[in-house]
Enzyme design. Sequence first.
Site: not given
Length: 298
Positions: A147, A171, A241, A244, A267, A276
């Site tokens: 990110r 995050k 992004h 990414r 994630h 995906y």
Amino acid sequence: MDINTAIEDFINYCVFEKGLSDKTKESYQYDLRVYKSFLLNENINQVQHILTSNIEDFLKQRSVMEEKVSTIAHNLTVIKNFHLYLYKTKIVKVDVSEGISRPKLQKKIPQVVSMEDIDRLLDIQLNTIFDYRNKAMIELMYGAGLRVSELISLDTYDLDFINCVIRIKGKGRKERIVPLGEYSIYYLKLYLEKRDTMLKKMSCNALFLNNHGKRMTRQGFFKNLKTILKKQDLDENISPHTLRHSFATHLLKRGADLRSIQELLGHSDIATTKIYTHVSDDKVSQDYKKYHPREYKN
């Protein structure tokens, strides 16, 4: 308890107990400020007086104001977290937000850049120190699926060239270790050889510096990327992004495991990665070394 105090307590809980990032903290504060304003207009200043219907009316008002569905969904997520906190801490007896469903979001297929366009993007002529920096940043962003916030928050000591990995602060202040490919290592080393000339006789641990010798900002990187896209005659709507998404998609197309991609992207829930596709488990580093197109430099 009055709403102001309750919100302040909740934000402190999120920051100190849940490790909320500064950016997410600001987002929560904004959403709750808008929510509080609505409640006060309804003459509600105590959290014990909030009803389910008040939350529903707030969401309807946001919809009438033509807020995006994604924005309203985010508003509701914050509100639900707030009311769950009030319930768990026994400030209120009932979680009045529990039965409210989140608005359904239309799943968008992420924009992906072709390998040919990635090569064009990365075909940066290395003339100035800024060229070396930009080349290293984009190689690393695509090569590790970062990110933009993760990229600019990197410090020099996050690099481990001996083990060919980099420590990422993701995050919620969660850290992960991501393998480095040979392309990323090669151009990072070239940049680091010249980095000291950017420091302006100051001390700074930031890996990527701007022209003032300070940490590169999100806005600064966006501006540099747009300039490069224009110069390389590429779609200027390509965002950090997008790179990414391209990282994940290119790994997947070459046979990488979805669980490994989840780990590489950071994630917390594999459902986020399932945009995906679905494949079986495998080792993260092995998948990266075997499948990522820029792992080895010829």
